[in-house]
Design a protein around this motif. Structure first.
Motif, PDB file in Angstrom:
ATOM      1  N   GLY A  79       0.406  -1.110  -0.133  1.00  0.00           N
ATOM      2  CA  GLY A  79      -0.150  -0.157   0.249  1.00  0.00           C
ATOM      3  C   GLY A  79       0.751   1.498   0.154  1.00  0.00           C
ATOM      4  O   GLY A  79       1.899   1.631   0.255  1.00  0.00           O
ATOM      5  N   PRO A  80       0.213   2.512  -0.492  1.00  0.00           N
ATOM      6  CA  PRO A  80       1.139   3.655  -0.467  1.00  0.00           C
ATOM      7  C   PRO A  80       1.957   4.133   0.912  1.00  0.00           C
ATOM      8  O   PRO A  80       0.795   4.774   1.513  1.00  0.00           O
ATOM      9  N   ALA A  81       3.005   4.119   0.819  1.00  0.00           N
ATOM     10  CA  ALA A  81       3.981   4.615   2.444  1.00  0.00           C
ATOM     11  C   ALA A  81       3.122   5.485   2.557  1.00  0.00           C
ATOM     12  O   ALA A  81       3.061   5.890   3.476  1.00  0.00           O
ATOM     13  N   SER A  82       3.087   6.368   1.733  1.00  0.00           N
ATOM     14  CA  SER A  82       2.999   8.103   2.016  1.00  0.00           C
ATOM     15  C   SER A  82       1.508   8.548   2.600  1.00  0.00           C
ATOM     16  O   SER A  82       1.637   9.622   2.850  1.00  0.00           O
ATOM     17  N   LYS A  83       0.753   7.572   1.834  1.00  0.00           N
ATOM     18  CA  LYS A  83      -0.200   7.469   2.601  1.00  0.00           C
ATOM     19  C   LYS A  83      -1.340   7.015   3.807  1.00  0.00           C
ATOM     20  O   LYS A  83      -2.031   7.170   4.845  1.00  0.00           O
ATOM     21  N   LEU A  84      -0.233   5.524   3.685  1.00  0.00           N
ATOM     22  CA  LEU A  84      -0.498   4.615   5.116  1.00  0.00           C
ATOM     23  C   LEU A  84       0.518   4.417   6.093  1.00  0.00           C
ATOM     24  O   LEU A  84       1.332   3.761   5.120  1.00  0.00           O
ATOM     25  N   PRO A  85       0.459   4.140   7.352  1.00  0.00           N
ATOM     26  CA  PRO A  85       1.641   4.502   8.110  1.00  0.00           C
ATOM     27  C   PRO A  85       2.457   3.597   8.046  1.00  0.00           C
ATOM     28  O   PRO A  85       3.542   2.962   8.220  1.00  0.00           O
ATOM     29  N   PHE A  86       1.605   2.146   8.466  1.00  0.00           N
ATOM     30  CA  PHE A  86       2.346   0.751   8.117  1.00  0.00           C
ATOM     31  C   PHE A  86       2.526   0.194   6.586  1.00  0.00           C
ATOM     32  O   PHE A  86       2.833  -0.502   6.453  1.00  0.00           O
ATOM     33  N   GLY A  87       2.355   1.161   5.365  1.00  0.00           N
ATOM     34  CA  GLY A  87       2.326   0.575   3.974  1.00  0.00           C
ATOM     35  C   GLY A  87       4.083   0.700   3.752  1.00  0.00           C
ATOM     36  O   GLY A  87       5.151   1.247   4.543  1.00  0.00           O
ATOM     37  N   GLY A  88       4.008  -0.264   2.829  1.00  0.00           N
ATOM     38  CA  GLY A  88       5.781   0.019   2.352  1.00  0.00           C
ATOM     39  C   GLY A  88       6.626  -1.315   2.894  1.00  0.00           C
ATOM     40  O   GLY A  88       5.887  -1.857   3.656  1.00  0.00           O
ATOM     41  N   THR A  89       8.131  -1.237   3.158  1.00  0.00           N
ATOM     42  CA  THR A  89       8.967  -2.786   3.085  1.00  0.00           C
ATOM     43  C   THR A  89       9.420  -1.629   4.383  1.00  0.00           C
ATOM     44  O   THR A  89      10.154  -1.152   4.670  1.00  0.00           O
ATOM     45  N   ARG A  90       9.836  -2.925   5.723  1.00  0.00           N
ATOM     46  CA  ARG A  90      10.412  -2.636   6.721  1.00  0.00           C
ATOM     47  C   ARG A  90      11.768  -3.891   6.796  1.00  0.00           C
ATOM     48  O   ARG A  90      11.392  -4.823   6.099  1.00  0.00           O
ATOM     49  N   ARG A  91      12.129  -3.665   7.622  1.00  0.00           N
ATOM     50  CA  ARG A  91      13.483  -4.939   7.125  1.00  0.00           C
ATOM     51  C   ARG A  91      14.219  -5.126   9.026  1.00  0.00           C
ATOM     52  O   ARG A  91      13.851  -4.762   9.383  1.00  0.00           O
ATOM     53  N   GLY A  92      14.402  -6.633   8.684  1.00  0.00           N
ATOM     54  CA  GLY A  92      14.733  -6.980  10.139  1.00  0.00           C
ATOM     55  C   GLY A  92      14.069  -7.263  10.848  1.00  0.00           C
ATOM     56  O   GLY A  92      12.225  -6.730  11.189  1.00  0.00           O
ATOM     57  N   PRO A  93      13.986  -8.068  12.462  1.00  0.00           N
ATOM     58  CA  PRO A  93      13.306  -7.540  13.763  1.00  0.00           C
ATOM     59  C   PRO A  93      12.380  -6.163  13.884  1.00  0.00           C
ATOM     60  O   PRO A  93      11.523  -6.123  13.993  1.00  0.00           O
ATOM     61  N   GLU A  94      13.377  -5.429  13.761  1.00  0.00           N
ATOM     62  CA  GLU A  94      13.236  -4.244  14.009  1.00  0.00           C
ATOM     63  C   GLU A  94      12.094  -3.453  13.145  1.00  0.00           C
ATOM     64  O   GLU A  94      11.180  -2.990  14.166  1.00  0.00           O
ATOM     65  N   GLY A  95      12.885  -3.545  11.856  1.00  0.00           N
ATOM     66  CA  GLY A  95      11.477  -3.366  11.202  1.00  0.00           C
ATOM     67  C   GLY A  95       9.785  -3.383  11.511  1.00  0.00           C
ATOM     68  O   GLY A  95       8.727  -3.005  11.492  1.00  0.00           O
ATOM     69  N   VAL A  96       9.677  -4.821  11.918  1.00  0.00           N
ATOM     70  CA  VAL A  96       7.869  -5.769  11.940  1.00  0.00           C
ATOM     71  C   VAL A  96       7.792  -5.232  13.780  1.00  0.00           C
ATOM     72  O   VAL A  96       6.996  -4.883  13.467  1.00  0.00           O
ATOM     73  N   ALA A  97       8.796  -5.126  14.331  1.00  0.00           N
ATOM     74  CA  ALA A  97       8.167  -4.600  15.816  1.00  0.00           C
ATOM     75  C   ALA A  97       7.501  -2.577  15.267  1.00  0.00           C
ATOM     76  O   ALA A  97       6.370  -2.552  15.906  1.00  0.00           O
ATOM     77  N   ASP A  98       7.878  -2.488  13.839  1.00  0.00           N
ATOM     78  CA  ASP A  98       7.780  -0.329  13.731  1.00  0.00           C
ATOM     79  C   ASP A  98       6.481  -0.854  13.015  1.00  0.00           C
ATOM     80  O   ASP A  98       5.705  -0.119  13.585  1.00  0.00           O
ATOM     81  N   PHE A  99       6.580  -2.155  12.695  1.00  0.00           N
ATOM     82  CA  PHE A  99       5.416  -2.241  11.428  1.00  0.00           C
ATOM     83  C   PHE A  99       3.731  -2.501  12.648  1.00  0.00           C
ATOM     84  O   PHE A  99       2.830  -1.299  12.140  1.00  0.00           O
ATOM     85  N   PHE A 100       4.348  -2.902  13.716  1.00  0.00           N
ATOM     86  CA  PHE A 100       2.881  -3.426  14.505  1.00  0.00           C
ATOM     87  C   PHE A 100       2.779  -2.018  15.142  1.00  0.00           C
ATOM     88  O   PHE A 100       1.718  -1.798  15.548  1.00  0.00           O
ATOM     89  N   ALA A 101       3.391  -1.752  15.504  1.00  0.00           N
ATOM     90  CA  ALA A 101       3.624  -0.054  15.966  1.00  0.00           C
ATOM     91  C   ALA A 101       2.262   0.576  15.565  1.00  0.00           C
ATOM     92  O   ALA A 101       1.724   1.390  16.391  1.00  0.00           O
ATOM     93  N   LYS A 102       2.848   0.811  13.702  1.00  0.00           N
ATOM     94  CA  LYS A 102       1.913   2.304  13.407  1.00  0.00           C
ATOM     95  C   LYS A 102       0.615   1.206  13.001  1.00  0.00           C
ATOM     96  O   LYS A 102      -0.430   1.768  13.217  1.00  0.00           O
ATOM     97  N   VAL A 103       0.845  -0.093  13.518  1.00  0.00           N
ATOM     98  CA  VAL A 103      -0.711  -0.702  13.221  1.00  0.00           C
ATOM     99  C   VAL A 103      -1.229  -0.104  14.332  1.00  0.00           C
ATOM    100  O   VAL A 103      -2.894   0.255  14.394  1.00  0.00           O
ATOM    101  N   ASP A 104      -1.175  -0.811  15.330  1.00  0.00           N
ATOM    102  CA  ASP A 104      -1.186   0.342  16.423  1.00  0.00           C
ATOM    103  C   ASP A 104      -2.243   1.571  16.721  1.00  0.00           C
ATOM    104  O   ASP A 104      -2.912   2.065  17.567  1.00  0.00           O
ATOM    105  N   GLU A 105      -0.811   2.697  16.073  1.00  0.00           N
ATOM    106  CA  GLU A 105      -1.585   3.619  16.466  1.00  0.00           C
ATOM    107  C   GLU A 105      -2.227   4.304  15.260  1.00  0.00           C
ATOM    108  O   GLU A 105      -3.200   5.052  16.054  1.00  0.00           O
ATOM    109  N   THR A 106      -2.656   3.649  14.753  1.00  0.00           N
ATOM    110  CA  THR A 106      -3.371   3.935  13.644  1.00  0.00           C
ATOM    111  C   THR A 106      -5.332   3.218  13.462  1.00  0.00           C
ATOM    112  O   THR A 106      -5.567   3.939  13.404  1.00  0.00           O
ATOM    113  N   LEU A 107      -5.189   2.396  14.156  1.00  0.00           N
ATOM    114  CA  LEU A 107      -5.812   1.185  14.147  1.00  0.00           C
ATOM    115  C   LEU A 107      -6.529   0.549  15.319  1.00  0.00           C
ATOM    116  O   LEU A 107      -5.799   0.758  16.075  1.00  0.00           O
TER     117      LEU A 107
END
Length: 378
Positions: A71-99
């Motif tokens: 999904g468009p990372a510029s529009k959806l905070p959890f969109g785009g590609t992340r790397r490694g365990p830290e990136g995965v943790a950031d993904f779920f943090a963004k999901v929790d912040e917005t949904l």
């Protein structure tokens, strides 16, 4: 606004991914018993999310792993590609912040070698707008040495984007607004069209799981190349899927398209995604004109040319697709579908009925294979 505690917020995120939650009267499908090593790894990941065991989760993520929400990372905070365990943790943090109030259901595992695909649905409320959406999705994992090296979430991100933009046309019926989120600052008109030009691209991300990021088609998903096809033809096929004119339940590869097509937000959404496809680089057409024509199908090919053109290039005026843009296996399968009533069956699909009648005149399997080999891409 009432805020959930960090522990409650994390649990909600874990439920979103694990599929433990129940939507209304709908009940989550139990995670199927894995039968292969890659499926076992995915099973362990879902279990770790369910338990809230982040340490176990991180052990399953390879250090060089990629984690992509299409999904468009510029529009959806959890969109785009992340790397490694830290990136995965950031993904779920963004999901929790917005949904909030997430519900997810997985329907089963589809295992191909080191790849595991998990189709399902996701339902969440956007905190900022209070709009609750429900979208089809597919999780695709790649496993190496017992760890996840890539994850891709293919979802109807066009619908998610519209929910973030405050478009009530995508709201789950009867969902109202979130009790802990403020309403949108202003309510858009009911007949709101696609909100911005990125919507077509966002909608296409749910198509990419089967048709490829470039619309080139994926043979192992039985999904055709979309590039180079006439836009009106693509619109008509999407409408046919949406209106039950194509994709009978016994059409194993066509039936899943009914859900995908129906999830597109309205006629404007259909036009937006087709417009995006029209702008994709076109794959080379099959060199039909330079191929020898087997005598056994010479008369049949002459009939095909009446609508599809001498080189299978298609005819927009006759709403006939370009056969030389499709792969051989797909052409063969569609001819079988037309012959057996899986396509061209609906009373309001006159063009499909015409093709079904023509397909039934083909002598048999050998002729079908010869026609597909003549017109199709390798």
């Amino acid at each position: 606004m009432k805020m959930s505690s960090p522990k409650v917020g994390l649990l909600a995120v874990l439920l979103l991914f694990s599929g433990v939650a129940v939507a209304g009267a709908g009940k989550a499908v139990a995670t199927p018993k894995p039968v292969e090593s890659p499926a076992q790894v995915v099973h362990q990941l879902y279990d770790a999310f369910e338990r809230g065991d982040m340490a176990a989760l991180e052990r399953l993520i390879a250090p060089d792993a990629t984690w992509t929400y299409h999904g468009p990372a510029s529009k959806l905070p959890f969109g785009g590609t992340r790397r490694g365990p830290e990136g995965v943790a950031d993904f779920f943090a963004k999901v929790d912040e917005t949904l909030e109030n997430p519900v997810a259901i997985q329907f089963g595992y589809i295992v191909t070698g080191d790849m595991v695909a998990v189709p399902g649905t996701e339902e969440s409320t956007v905190r900022a707008t209070g709009i609750r959406y429900k979208a089809d999705c597919v999780h695709v994992f790649k496993i190496r040495n017992g760890q996840i090296v890539s994850f891709d979430e293919y979802i109807d991100s066009g619908k998610v984007l519209l929910a973030f933009q405050g478009d009530k046309s995508v709201a789950v019926p009867g969902s109202g607004t979130s009790s802990s989120s403020p309403p949108a600052a202003s309510s858009p008109p009911t007949a709101q069209p696609i909100v911005d030009r990125s919507a077509g691209k966002a909608i296409f991300t749910t198509c990419a799981g089967c048709h490829g990021n470039g619309g080139q088609g994926l043979g192992y998903m039985y999904a055709p190349n979309l590039t180079g096809q006439d836009s009106d033809y693509l619109v008509r096929q999407l409408v046919n899927f949406r209106e039950g004119k194509r994709g009978k339940i016994d059409d194993a590869h066509g039936y899943p398209m009914t859900g995908r097509a129906t999830a597109i937000p309205g006629a404007d959404g259909v036009k937006a995604v087709v417009s995006y496809i029209a702008g994709l680089p076109k794959l080379a057409a099959a060199p039909v004109a330079s191929r020898p024509l087997p005598a056994a199908i010479a008369d049949i090919v002459q009939t095909c040319a009446t609508c599809h053109g001498a080189a299978g290039e298609g005819n927009a005026d006759m709403q006939a697709p370009a056969l030389n843009r499709l792969d051989r296996h797909y052409i063969s399968q569609q001819l079988v579908n037309f012959r057996t009533g899986k396509r061209g069956y609906h009373g309001d699909d006159s063009l499909g009925a015409l093709m079904a009648a023509s397909a039934r005149d083909i002598p048999g399997p050998e002729a079908i294979t010869a026609i597909a080999n003549h017109y199709g891409r390798d």
